[in-house]
Design a protein around this motif. Structure first.
Motif, mmCIF file in Angstrom:
data_model
loop_
_atom_site.group_PDB
_atom_site.id
_atom_site.type_symbol
_atom_site.label_atom_id
_atom_site.label_comp_id
_atom_site.label_asym_id
_atom_site.label_seq_id
_atom_site.Cartn_x
_atom_site.Cartn_y
_atom_site.Cartn_z
ATOM 1 N N SER A 37 -27.383 42.213 -3.581
ATOM 2 C CA SER A 37 -28.167 42.177 -4.815
ATOM 3 C C SER A 37 -28.268 40.756 -5.350
ATOM 4 O O SER A 37 -29.321 40.342 -5.839
ATOM 5 N N THR A 62 -22.937 39.106 -12.266
ATOM 6 C CA THR A 62 -24.245 39.564 -11.803
ATOM 7 C C THR A 62 -25.163 39.915 -12.972
ATOM 8 O O THR A 62 -26.387 39.773 -12.867
ATOM 9 N N TYR A 67 -27.999 50.031 -8.359
ATOM 10 C CA TYR A 67 -28.072 48.564 -8.382
ATOM 11 C C TYR A 67 -26.977 48.002 -9.278
ATOM 12 O O TYR A 67 -26.358 46.977 -8.953
ATOM 13 N N THR A 113 -31.383 46.668 -2.068
ATOM 14 C CA THR A 113 -31.019 45.936 -3.277
ATOM 15 C C THR A 113 -31.451 44.472 -3.213
ATOM 16 O O THR A 113 -31.664 43.845 -4.257
ATOM 17 N N THR A 114 -31.571 43.914 -2.016
ATOM 18 C CA THR A 114 -32.061 42.539 -1.891
ATOM 19 C C THR A 114 -33.556 42.475 -2.182
ATOM 20 O O THR A 114 -34.045 41.543 -2.832
#
Length: 497
Positions: free
Chosen positions: A171, A127, A160, A439-440
């Protein structure tokens, strides 16, 4: 190479590195430092949550990743994968898209017994790389300031960072959605500057779109909105002779999207004996969110389980007894539980959901806390997250109301970000909301903050207004989207009274 030459080369390496650093320019150096700061935050948070137990849906993604790795291993050894394992674990209830499961598959393929700490470290690394790729793409498409904004928010938010080490795909879906928006902007620019778009660009757009959906099916509406806006703008911009190529590029996007979606949709449909496009959780979600929970199972469900799994178990039992699909039974159960829903009760539930969405944004990081960690992650998560989350949430309202008539690129970007915000904020209207869904949306709010700065700079510089039919269309879209958001908020508030 002689020993003396090698020593000279090594000794000169710091000087060459400094020269390259100086040649980067100030904006690139600032971005590099910001990315280093996000890495530091990720490392600090990872140490605090690495051994924290699985939370909620994570259990599915980890189990499904192991099952997919078993299937790949069987194929490599020319054995037939176990269809029962695929149906039972990968498809399961059909509630989750397997995007994060696919991401975890290589880890379990190489390291079948990987402990949780290793799996979280693997996800944290991936990520972090995805955030870097996204920032670089934003810089290429929109400039250094928007890229820096994404690195600050959400890159520096501790919670996050915790999501980045977790099995949930929320995320990652947001970052891929930003990549999709950048690709859509580049495609519109290509039409404006060159008159047409290549079909390869359309394929790339479709791939970004379906990858985002695989990570989180709730971004499907965002995908439709972004593709719809850019297609209309592209068709208006293109000369009549080139519109066929524009259509071809978007057809290519649709074909790529459907081709990658097909394995999941076909497999899930066969396993559940029902038509499955993405997920089938909507009926149960609507029943628990807006209906009477004491009637979800045509009465009270088994009190010994959760509001999610008791209805699931009941629908399966009824489906076996009646020879029907559990998906059809779940739809009937949902309709029964929602039979007394009114506009007032719905509006109140939406308001409650919105409160849950914005309340306690650091909750997930506190659930992941690891008792054997050298320090508690909770204070950092709560203070650091609230300090960035709430200002960004207020900026969301400003972005929705912002309007510009100057730069074409800024108009288009502002429309797409507004579409993204509105489509992602549908969550409280259809689902029990909570402090994981922000978070999106977060990286798109980072973009929104940078766009507000650009609008301000254009006004200070008194940049000329963009002219033409497309500019007028984008202006109307900006105003219309802002008024639509305001009307929805006011309407829900009045109905809830």
């Amino acid at each position: 190479m002689t020993t003396a030459t090698a020593v000279t080369a090594v000794a000169g390496a710091p000087a060459r590195a400094r020269d390259r650093w100086d040649r980067l320019g100030r904006p690139a150096r600032v971005l590099a430092w910001l990315f280093a700061a996000t890495v530091l935050v990720k490392v600090v948070v990872y140490v605090g949550v690495a051994g924290g137990g699985l939370v909620g849906d994570e259990a599915y993604y980890f189990d499904s990743g192991r099952a997919l790795s078993n299937a790949v291993r069987d194929l490599v050894w020319l054995r037939s994968p176990d269809p029962g394992e695929m149906d039972r674990i990968v498809v399961g209830s059909g509630w989750f898209m397997p995007g994060m499961s696919v991401v975890l598959t290589p880890l379990y393929l190489v390291f079948p017994g990987a402990p949780l700490e290793v799996a979280r470290g693997y996800l944290a690394l991936l990520t972090t790389l995805l955030l870097l790729v996204t920032a670089l793409r934003v810089r290429r498409t929109l400039g250094a300031v928007p890229a820096g904004a994404v690195l600050v928010y959400p890159g520096l938010v501790p919670t996050y960072a915790a999501f980045g080490a977790a099995g949930w795909g929320d995320s990652a879906a947001g970052l891929v959605a930003v990549l999709m928006v950048c690709q859509a902007i580049d495609m519109v620019r290509a039409v404006r500057e060159h008159g047409s778009i290549s079909w390869r660009a359309g394929v790339t757009l479709g791939v970004y779109a379906i990858v985002a959906v695989y990570f989180r099916s709730s971004v499907s509406l965002l995908v439709v909105g972004v593709l719809g806006v850019t297609f209309v703008v592209s068709m208006v911009l293109a000369a009549r002779a080139e519109r066929g190529r524009v259509v071809l590029s978007y057809v290519a996007a649709g074909v790529a999207f459907l081709a990658i979606l097909a394995p999941w949709s076909i497999g899930a449909s066969a396993a559940l004996d029902a038509r499955v496009v993405t997920t089938v959780s909507v009926p149960t979600v609507r029943a628990n969110t807006f209906g009477d929970r004491d009637l979800v199972c045509f009465g009270e469900c088994d009190p010994g389980s959760s509001i999610w799994f008791s209805p699931l178990r009941y629908s399966r039992e009824q489906a076996r007894a009646a020879g029907l699909s559990e998906v059809d039974i779940a739809s009937e159960m949902s309709a029964y539980a929602r039979r007394d829903v009114t506009s007032t009760s719905y509006a109140r539930d939406v308001g409650i959901n919105a409160g849950r969405y914005f309340y306690n944004p650091a909750r997930f990081a506190t659930l992941l806390r690891w008792h054997d960690a050298p320090y508690s992650i909770v204070p950092l998560a709560e203070v650091g997250t609230a300090g960035l989350f709430y200002p960004a949430s207020l900026l969301m309202l400003v972005v929705l109301g912002a309007v510009t008539r100057r730069s074409f690129d800024l108009q288009l970007s502002l429309v797409l970000v507004k579409v993204a915000i509105i489509t992602l904020m549908v969550q409280p209207f259809v689902h029990i909301a909570g402090p994981r869904y922000w978070t999106t949306l977060a990286p798109l709010l980072g973009l929104g903050a940078a766009l507000l700065w650009a609008v301000r700079r254009e006004r200070i510089d008194d940049a000329p207004r963009a002219g033409g039919a497309v500019a007028r269309l984008l202006y109307v879209a900006q105003v219309g989207l802002g008024l639509f958001a305001l009307a929805v908020v006011v309407g829900v508030g009045l109905l809830a009274l």
